[in-house]
Design a protein around this motif. Structure first.
Motif, PDB file in Angstrom:
ATOM      1  N   GLU A 131      -5.460 -10.154   4.035  1.00 26.07           N
ATOM      2  CA  GLU A 131      -5.860  -8.561   4.736  1.00 26.07           C
ATOM      3  C   GLU A 131      -5.926  -8.667   5.551  1.00 26.07           C
ATOM      4  O   GLU A 131      -6.092  -9.046   6.538  1.00 26.07           O
ATOM      5  CB  GLU A 131      -7.866  -9.473   4.359  1.00 26.07           C
ATOM      6  N   GLN A 132      -5.894  -6.999   6.541  1.00 26.75           N
ATOM      7  CA  GLN A 132      -6.006  -6.433   7.789  1.00 26.75           C
ATOM      8  C   GLN A 132      -7.172  -5.320   7.654  1.00 26.75           C
ATOM      9  O   GLN A 132      -7.047  -4.768   6.508  1.00 26.75           O
ATOM     10  CB  GLN A 132      -5.026  -6.145   7.704  1.00 26.75           C
ATOM     11  N   ASP A 133      -6.879  -5.379   8.888  1.00 28.01           N
ATOM     12  CA  ASP A 133      -8.048  -3.928   8.949  1.00 28.01           C
ATOM     13  C   ASP A 133      -7.670  -3.182   9.602  1.00 28.01           C
ATOM     14  O   ASP A 133      -6.759  -3.532  11.117  1.00 28.01           O
ATOM     15  CB  ASP A 133      -9.132  -5.090  10.267  1.00 28.01           C
ATOM     16  N   GLN A 283      -3.611  -1.296  13.382  1.00 25.50           N
ATOM     17  CA  GLN A 283      -4.227  -0.091  13.565  1.00 25.50           C
ATOM     18  C   GLN A 283      -3.236   0.762  13.889  1.00 25.50           C
ATOM     19  O   GLN A 283      -2.834   1.406  14.214  1.00 25.50           O
ATOM     20  CB  GLN A 283      -5.140  -0.846  14.457  1.00 25.50           C
ATOM     21  N   THR A 340     -12.392   1.379   2.607  1.00 26.93           N
ATOM     22  CA  THR A 340     -12.568   0.491   2.258  1.00 26.93           C
ATOM     23  C   THR A 340     -12.678  -0.382   4.504  1.00 26.93           C
ATOM     24  O   THR A 340     -13.016  -0.980   4.645  1.00 26.93           O
ATOM     25  CB  THR A 340     -12.891  -0.581   1.433  1.00 26.93           C
ATOM     26  N   GLY A 341     -11.981   0.473   5.193  1.00 27.16           N
ATOM     27  CA  GLY A 341     -11.093  -0.652   6.461  1.00 27.16           C
ATOM     28  C   GLY A 341     -10.413  -1.699   5.988  1.00 27.16           C
ATOM     29  O   GLY A 341     -10.256  -2.641   7.123  1.00 27.16           O
ATOM     30  N   ARG A 342      -9.832  -2.194   5.035  1.00 25.40           N
ATOM     31  CA  ARG A 342      -8.947  -3.896   4.545  1.00 25.40           C
ATOM     32  C   ARG A 342      -8.153  -3.291   3.304  1.00 25.40           C
ATOM     33  O   ARG A 342      -8.717  -2.762   2.758  1.00 25.40           O
ATOM     34  CB  ARG A 342     -10.381  -4.804   3.814  1.00 25.40           C
TER      35      ARG A 342
END
Length: 365
Positions: A131-133, A283, A340-342
């Protein structure tokens, strides 16, 4: 692309070759025609053009690393947009009418970036890190402006009454151009000043151990960036002739020309975005990807609109029903992906499938 260490020889050689090619073509008054010699010229032109675009983005990255995020990403985006505007305007306003090229290119950029590039970045990052943010606040601002710009430039022209779709009247086109510039300008203010923290991930910025570039290397990168951009702009006319000849020879649909222009200008930036995703800085990948889409609409459409108005050329903007469905699907999918940001590999795969559908329908509509 690394911005540390010695300057790569290719980033100096290709701008020089591009300037030399411009000088030779100008001095000999060379006019490209589909022939054996023309094929050789086309191959040389494409190699030099691709190399020069990569060199321009490398020098933009060098400068971007020095000035930090999000200004660095903004500089990369603006450098690529200059190239894009030159190529679109030159092909669209050339001897062979291509009133829909701006629409095709802008739509291709949105699909390549929001589905192809975003999908591959998320998929690669998911394979390496599960997973990445991403910052939801920044993604929401990107998407809100992008959705509005794309709708008023690519969908709304089909439903206006002053002029039959898919075109705007001169007054409508002027109003929409002003609105898109205003939206993009306020977005840039938000990104770089008002809410800069919405767009800067944990991996961005300088640490205490970062080494600043020597002034001489910084000056060299600035000079070579300007030289590379100028060379690409001057070679745009010959590139447009090669694209027209290639599309005619293969019998490809006209929209393929827009995809080729989009691929040329996005390839170096895509490499940077993929590198950031592999380094667990999703990001930055999103900043590069979604920033490209915003800059394409916010700067390219008004610039091409002005050129079309001055030269009395028609500008077709409205998408057909098939393109509109894909655009709406991209909007909905993007909201779900970044909501969700993920992210994980499944989000990436779904975006990649939508991009594959876009490419397939170009040839089998």
């Amino acid at each position: 692309m690394s911005v540390k260490g010695a300057t790569p020889a290719s980033s100096v050689i290709f701008p020089g070759l591009a300037v030399a090619l411009v000088a030779i073509v100008t001095a000999t008054h060379y006019d490209f025609t589909p022939s054996a010699s023309g094929l050789v010229f086309a191959a040389v032109l494409l190699v030099i053009l691709f190399g020069t675009v990569f060199a321009a983005v490398h020098h933009a990255e060098v400068i971007a690393h020095e000035i930090g995020e999000p200004f660095g990403t903004l500089l990369l985006t603006l450098a690529v947009t200059v190239i894009e505007v030159a190529l679109i305007a030159t092909i669209m306003l050339g001897d062979k009418a291509a009133p829909a090229l701006a629409r095709d290119t802008v739509f291709a950029v949105v699909m390549i970036v929001c589905n192809g590039l975003v999908g591959i970045c998320i998929f690669i990052g998911g394979l390496r890190y599960r997973e990445q943010d991403v910052l939801v606040s920044g993604a929401n601002l990107y998407l809100s402006v992008l959705f509005t710009m794309a709708t008023i430039t690519l969908v709304l022209p089909n439903y206006t009454l002053t002029s039959p779709g898919p075109v705007y009247s001169a007054v409508q086109l002027g109003f929409v151009s002003v609105v898109t510039i205003l939206l993009y300008a306020v977005f840039l203010y938000t990104q770089t000043t008002r809410h800069r923290d919405y767009f800067v991930g944990a991996a961005a910025g300088f640490s205490d151990d970062d080494v600043r570039l020597p002034p001489a290397k910084m000056a060299l990168s600035v000079g070579l960036l300007l030289l590379a951009l100028l060379a690409v702009v001057l070679l745009a006319k010959k590139f447009s002739l090669v694209v027209d000849a290639g599309v005619a020879a293969t019998g490809a649909p006209p929209a393929v020309a827009g995809v080729l222009v989009a691929l040329l200008i996005l390839l170096p930036e895509s490499v940077a975005a993929l590198s950031a995703a592999r380094a667990n800085d999703l990001q930055k990948s999103i900043n590069l990807a979604l920033g490209s889409s915003l800059a394409t609409i916010g700067m390219t459409i008004p610039a091409v609109a002005v050129a079309a108005y001055v030269l009395d050329k028609q500008l077709v903007l409205g998408l057909d029903a098939q393109g509109t469905v894909l655009l709406v699907l991209t909007f909905v999918l993007s909201m779900l992906t970044f909501g969700t940001g993920r992210t994980n590999i499944l989000f990436g795969l779904v975006h990649m499938v939508v991009f594959a559908i876009f490419l397939f329908l170009l040839f089998v509509p």
